[in-house]
Design an enzyme around this catalytic site. Structure first.
Site, mmCIF file in Angstrom:
data_model
loop_
_atom_site.group_PDB
_atom_site.id
_atom_site.type_symbol
_atom_site.label_atom_id
_atom_site.label_comp_id
_atom_site.label_asym_id
_atom_site.label_seq_id
_atom_site.Cartn_x
_atom_site.Cartn_y
_atom_site.Cartn_z
ATOM 1 N N TYR A 140 0.738 -0.749 0.032
ATOM 2 C CA TYR A 140 0.107 -0.025 0.027
ATOM 3 C C TYR A 140 1.133 0.837 -0.103
ATOM 4 O O TYR A 140 0.734 1.968 -0.496
ATOM 5 C CB TYR A 140 -0.910 -0.047 1.044
ATOM 6 C CG TYR A 140 -2.291 -0.583 0.889
ATOM 7 C CD1 TYR A 140 -2.090 -2.111 0.901
ATOM 8 C CD2 TYR A 140 -3.239 0.286 1.613
ATOM 9 C CE1 TYR A 140 -3.881 -2.782 0.300
ATOM 10 C CE2 TYR A 140 -5.045 -0.586 1.030
ATOM 11 C CZ TYR A 140 -4.847 -2.356 0.877
ATOM 12 O OH TYR A 140 -5.661 -2.199 0.486
ATOM 13 N N ASP A 223 -3.828 -18.165 -0.025
ATOM 14 C CA ASP A 223 -4.494 -18.355 -1.269
ATOM 15 C C ASP A 223 -4.957 -20.131 -0.289
ATOM 16 O O ASP A 223 -6.384 -19.749 0.398
ATOM 17 C CB ASP A 223 -3.860 -19.400 -1.823
ATOM 18 C CG ASP A 223 -2.367 -19.991 -1.711
ATOM 19 O OD1 ASP A 223 -2.112 -19.892 -0.949
ATOM 20 O OD2 ASP A 223 -1.887 -20.324 -2.602
ATOM 21 N N ASP A 247 -6.052 -6.543 4.016
ATOM 22 C CA ASP A 247 -7.575 -6.031 3.517
ATOM 23 C C ASP A 247 -8.132 -6.896 2.861
ATOM 24 O O ASP A 247 -10.203 -7.451 3.024
ATOM 25 C CB ASP A 247 -7.090 -5.507 1.831
ATOM 26 C CG ASP A 247 -8.068 -4.720 1.759
ATOM 27 O OD1 ASP A 247 -8.851 -3.773 2.354
ATOM 28 O OD2 ASP A 247 -8.254 -4.165 0.318
#
Ligand code: IPM
Ligand code: MG
Length: 363
Positions: A140, A223, A247
């Site tokens: 980010y 994942d 997030d």
């Protein structure tokens, strides 16, 4: 000196839901809570008024406040602005300027809403996960970032996924401490099979674990974690992860509860000053209709009182009041099911305040 809260209603449904939380705060002040509060503009509302989503005056007030209560930012009208002026930039700016590196996102299934989840009831019954998301680093904020045009005219976009050792250490400590107060299980989520930065993340988390021998530490690739969250969510107690993985996973975890309109969050700095906001967004599609669920914001106020103001009793009173209105069958449209009573944003807020005023007069 009394503590000061900065109120940032923001955009979309922000002003409506924050309005209800502020009325709850007024009720607590009437019951003796010693705080003052003031408002400031943020997001699209601030851009419209002064040309920037995070005006200097707002940032100054945010620095001076003991805690911040934020609604939500963003909406269709600002989507075509340059990325540096979009409402979301205000959120990222507040997080990084105030060093709010520790984002706590609980996903708790309220007992009264067991049927709201899209998963089978037995998979989510009594679900209580805490996601600890690193909030001021990772991809980010990493440099370099941007979009450039190559010599052959082709565009090339890039961001940088970067963490320093100290950034990983401080978020790991927050997560281990949180786990110590819960079921003492921490799962660190990374992509250490592909990304060096997260391989380092894993090594540092293992190092920090030595200080917390009572907490069981596991690791999972992101994942797999996203799959396990849907397959068997109750295997998790606390999860800790970087900014972008957090997030994504926190939205999945929130949806397990079937009621994203119920979930609060806290973003804390090293001294527990924090910004508190509902996990859901600004929902521009239902703005101004008095149908949004104010409970996530009201519960964010409870978290604010607990973590930043040390007012545990008032926090508990809010949580009990919310519980009692749910017990009484009141539901906003997002959590409404047959046999319950559909109420508006303002009616829900009013019901919480009445329940609170009863607990106030009993105590
Ligand atoms: C969140 C949001 C923000 C984020 C956006 C609005 C910038 O999705 O708080 O999860 O990506 O962090
Ligand atoms: Mg998000």
């Amino acid at each position: 000196m009394s503590k000061n809260i900065l109120i940032l209603p923001g955009d979309g449904i922000g002003p409506e839901i924050v309005g209800e939380a502020v009325k709850v705060l007024d009720e607590l002040i009437a019951q003796g809570l010693d705080v003052s509060y003031e408002n400031a503009l943020v997001g699209g509302a601030a851009f419209d008024a002064c040309g920037h989503p995070l005006p200097e005056t707002t940032l100054k007030k945010a620095r001076e406040a003991d805690a911040i209560l934020l609604g939500a930012v963003g909406g269709y009208e600002w989507e075509s602005l340059d990325i540096s002026l979009r409402p979301e930039k205000a959120l990222l700016g507040l997080r990084s300027e105030l060093e709010l590196f520790a984002n706590l996102r609980p996903a708790i299934l309220s007992r009264q809403l067991a049927d709201a989840s899209s998963l089978k009831a037995e998979l989510v019954e009594d679900l209580d996960i805490l996601i600890v998301r690193e909030l001021t680093g990772g991809i980010y904020f990493g440099q370099p970032r941007g979009v450039e045009t190559l010599e052959n005219g082709e565009k090339r976009g890039f961001n940088t996924y970067v963490y320093t050792e100290s950034e990983v250490k401080r978020i790991a400590h927050v997560a281990f401490k949180a786990a110590q107060k819960r079921q003492k299980r921490l799962c660190s989520v990374d992509k250490a099979n592909v990304l060096e930065v997260t391989e380092m993340w894993r090594e540092i988390v293992i190092e920090v674990a030595r200080d917390y021998p009572d907490v069981e530490l596991t690791h999972m690739y992101v994942d797999n974690a996203s799959m396990q969250l849907i397959r068997e969510p109750k295997q998790f107690d606390v999860m800790v992860t970087g900014n972008m993985f957090g997030d994504i996973l926190s939205d999945s975890a929130a949806m397990l509860t079937g009621s994203i309109g119920m979930l609060p969050s806290a973003s804390l700095d090293a001294s527990a000053k924090g910004m508190y906001e509902p996990i859901h967004g600004s929902a521009p599609d239902i703005k101004g209709q008095n149908i949004a669920n104010p409970l996530a914001t009201i519960l964010s106020l409870a978290m604010l009182l607990r973590y930043s103001l040390n007012e545990e009793q008032f926090a508990l009173n809010i949580e009990q009041a919310v519980n009692s209105v749910l017990d009484a069958g009141l539901r906003t449209a997002d959590i409404y099911t047959d046999g319950t009573e559909k109420v508006s944003t303002t009616e829900m807020g009013q019901a919480v305040r009445s329940a609170l005023s009863k607990s106030g007069s009993n105590s």
